[in-house]
Design a protein around this motif. Structure first.
Motif, mmCIF file in Angstrom:
data_model
loop_
_atom_site.group_PDB
_atom_site.id
_atom_site.type_symbol
_atom_site.label_atom_id
_atom_site.label_comp_id
_atom_site.label_asym_id
_atom_site.label_seq_id
_atom_site.Cartn_x
_atom_site.Cartn_y
_atom_site.Cartn_z
ATOM 1 N N ILE A 99 0.461 -1.349 -0.059
ATOM 2 C CA ILE A 99 -0.054 0.146 -0.006
ATOM 3 C C ILE A 99 1.196 1.220 0.042
ATOM 4 O O ILE A 99 0.625 1.867 -0.690
ATOM 5 N N PRO A 100 2.259 1.366 0.232
ATOM 6 C CA PRO A 100 2.812 2.921 0.772
ATOM 7 C C PRO A 100 3.342 2.995 -0.480
ATOM 8 O O PRO A 100 3.577 3.917 -1.536
ATOM 9 N N SER A 101 3.816 1.573 -1.118
ATOM 10 C CA SER A 101 4.551 2.198 -2.326
ATOM 11 C C SER A 101 3.555 2.321 -3.693
ATOM 12 O O SER A 101 3.979 2.350 -4.099
ATOM 13 N N PHE A 102 1.924 1.831 -3.271
ATOM 14 C CA PHE A 102 1.472 2.026 -4.357
ATOM 15 C C PHE A 102 0.965 3.141 -4.064
ATOM 16 O O PHE A 102 0.518 3.840 -6.234
ATOM 17 N N LEU A 103 0.721 3.754 -2.880
ATOM 18 C CA LEU A 103 0.256 4.920 -3.233
ATOM 19 C C LEU A 103 1.049 6.540 -3.382
ATOM 20 O O LEU A 103 0.993 7.493 -3.512
ATOM 21 N N LYS A 104 2.538 6.198 -3.236
ATOM 22 C CA LYS A 104 3.797 6.833 -3.579
ATOM 23 C C LYS A 104 3.695 7.486 -5.404
ATOM 24 O O LYS A 104 4.077 7.768 -5.841
ATOM 25 N N LYS A 105 4.003 6.215 -5.336
ATOM 26 C CA LYS A 105 3.504 5.640 -7.823
ATOM 27 C C LYS A 105 2.325 6.365 -8.028
ATOM 28 O O LYS A 105 2.336 7.709 -8.803
ATOM 29 N N ALA A 106 1.525 6.315 -7.301
ATOM 30 C CA ALA A 106 -0.022 6.808 -7.708
ATOM 31 C C ALA A 106 0.113 7.686 -7.135
ATOM 32 O O ALA A 106 -1.213 8.784 -7.993
ATOM 33 N N ARG A 107 0.747 9.196 -6.961
ATOM 34 C CA ARG A 107 0.267 10.393 -5.904
ATOM 35 C C ARG A 107 0.166 11.297 -6.824
ATOM 36 O O ARG A 107 -0.673 12.557 -6.448
ATOM 37 N N THR A 108 0.583 11.455 -8.016
ATOM 38 C CA THR A 108 0.888 11.967 -8.928
ATOM 39 C C THR A 108 -0.822 12.410 -9.794
ATOM 40 O O THR A 108 -1.243 13.414 -10.555
ATOM 41 N N PHE A 109 -1.712 11.343 -9.656
ATOM 42 C CA PHE A 109 -2.988 10.461 -10.324
ATOM 43 C C PHE A 109 -4.266 11.687 -9.337
ATOM 44 O O PHE A 109 -4.880 11.189 -9.641
ATOM 45 N N LEU A 110 -3.071 11.243 -7.750
ATOM 46 C CA LEU A 110 -5.013 11.129 -6.562
ATOM 47 C C LEU A 110 -4.853 12.624 -6.648
ATOM 48 O O LEU A 110 -3.800 13.213 -5.544
ATOM 49 N N ASN A 111 -6.112 12.607 -6.836
ATOM 50 C CA ASN A 111 -6.364 14.602 -6.499
ATOM 51 C C ASN A 111 -7.049 14.170 -5.361
ATOM 52 O O ASN A 111 -7.432 13.317 -4.865
ATOM 53 N N ASP A 112 -8.358 15.309 -4.205
ATOM 54 C CA ASP A 112 -8.123 14.442 -3.175
ATOM 55 C C ASP A 112 -9.639 14.148 -3.248
ATOM 56 O O ASP A 112 -9.655 12.866 -2.652
ATOM 57 N N GLU A 113 -10.237 14.204 -4.162
ATOM 58 C CA GLU A 113 -11.367 13.215 -4.062
ATOM 59 C C GLU A 113 -11.267 11.585 -4.597
ATOM 60 O O GLU A 113 -11.031 10.404 -3.829
ATOM 61 N N THR A 114 -10.461 11.587 -5.351
ATOM 62 C CA THR A 114 -9.144 10.214 -5.717
ATOM 63 C C THR A 114 -9.207 9.617 -5.273
ATOM 64 O O THR A 114 -9.280 8.123 -4.553
ATOM 65 N N LEU A 115 -7.949 10.411 -3.376
ATOM 66 C CA LEU A 115 -7.651 9.738 -2.572
ATOM 67 C C LEU A 115 -8.651 9.128 -1.974
ATOM 68 O O LEU A 115 -8.858 8.561 -0.923
#
Length: 286
Positions: A99-115
């Motif tokens: 999960i930490p790796s996934f969130l780190k890699k996807a950080r640029t795609f995650l705005n507030d709503e998506t997160l």
């Protein structure tokens, strides 16, 4: 329970209901009073985690006792092993690596709503896994909360999820209020009063003494004991279990709900009373 003449099985389930403090109520009280970062709050949260784990085993124990009238040791051992594997697998493998790796890699795609949606999706996913494994949904949600708390987006997730938490917090308290039957409260007013005093005095004494035995100072022990002086959601789950197995009487559920409501009402006042109690203890203890 036996003193009130409620029979062995009712009394056994009642004991289980009165042994668990409410995670939801304590979190809400600490949040509203700005106490979450206090030292004793960390001790209380630790106790609540262990209580949630033992609640799973307690429910297995009560279920086997209710059905077979004796303890199935292998079934209990099986639950302990499942619980250990469940926690080790998800907390360490998924929590530390995936999960930490996934969130780190996807950080640029995650705005507030998506997160927000991803966080809620992960939480509900873990709830499904926990329920399928035979554990409580609250335990699954807690595990995922613990995993997300260790990620780099923890503070951001906590901020965006607050409105959702407040919404469900309100639903929880409203739904508990709707379970109250005033006529039944009046009919069982004496047992409700006795059980309320037992919960408050018992939790303050035994939880406080337990914290003291673990090596914490007297002040932390008293504050922890006073904070844990209520019952909540697990009491309702155990009461429902007794009703569904047909081994407890119908009056037990509303009585436990009433005790929960009364002790919930007093929770903020009990937390505030811890300070004067600490001062009084300082004067008495050498």
């Amino acid at each position: 329970g036996l003193s009130l003449g409620w029979g062995h099985m009712n009394s056994l389930f009642l004991g289980g209901m009165l042994s668990m403090s409410s995670t939801t109520i304590i979190f809400k009280a600490f949040d509203d009073m700005g106490l979450r970062n206090q030292r004793f709050a960390g001790v209380v949260f630790g106790i609540l985690v262990v209580e949630d784990l033992f609640a799973v085993l307690l429910m297995v124990l009560l279920s086997t006792l209710a059905v077979s009238k004796h303890v199935e040791g292998m079934e209990l051992l099986n639950s302990v092993i499942k619980l250990g594997v469940f926690f080790l697998l998800f907390c360490f493998v998924i929590g530390i690596y995936l999960i930490p790796s996934f969130l780190k890699k996807a950080r640029t795609f995650l705005n507030d709503e998506t997160l927000l949606i991803v966080s809620l999706g992960l939480c509900l996913g873990m709830v499904i896994i926990a329920t399928k494994a035979g554990f409580s949904s609250a335990l699954g949600a807690f595990v995922m909360g613990s995993i997300l708390a260790e990620t780099i987006d923890a503070e951001h997730i906590e901020h965006i999820i607050k409105p959702v938490k407040d919404l469900f917090g309100a639903i929880f308290f409203v739904s508990v209020g709707m379970l109250i039957d005033p006529a039944l409260l009046w009919e069982y007013k004496i047992p409700i009063l006795i059980l309320t005093l037992v919960v408050m005095a018992g939790q303050i004494l035994f939880a406080g003494f337990g914290v003291l035995l673990s090596g914490q100072p007297v002040k932390i022990a008293i504050q922890s004991g006073f904070s844990l002086a209520q019952i909540g959601e697990f009491a309702f789950i155990i009461a429902s279990l007794g009703l569904s197995l047909g081994v407890t009487d119908n009056f037990l559920y509303p009585i436990v709900v009433a005790v929960s409501v009364v002790t919930t009402f007093f929770t903020p006042y009990m937390i505030r009373m811890a300070e004067p109690a600490c001062r009084a203890a300082d004067q008495v203890i050498p």
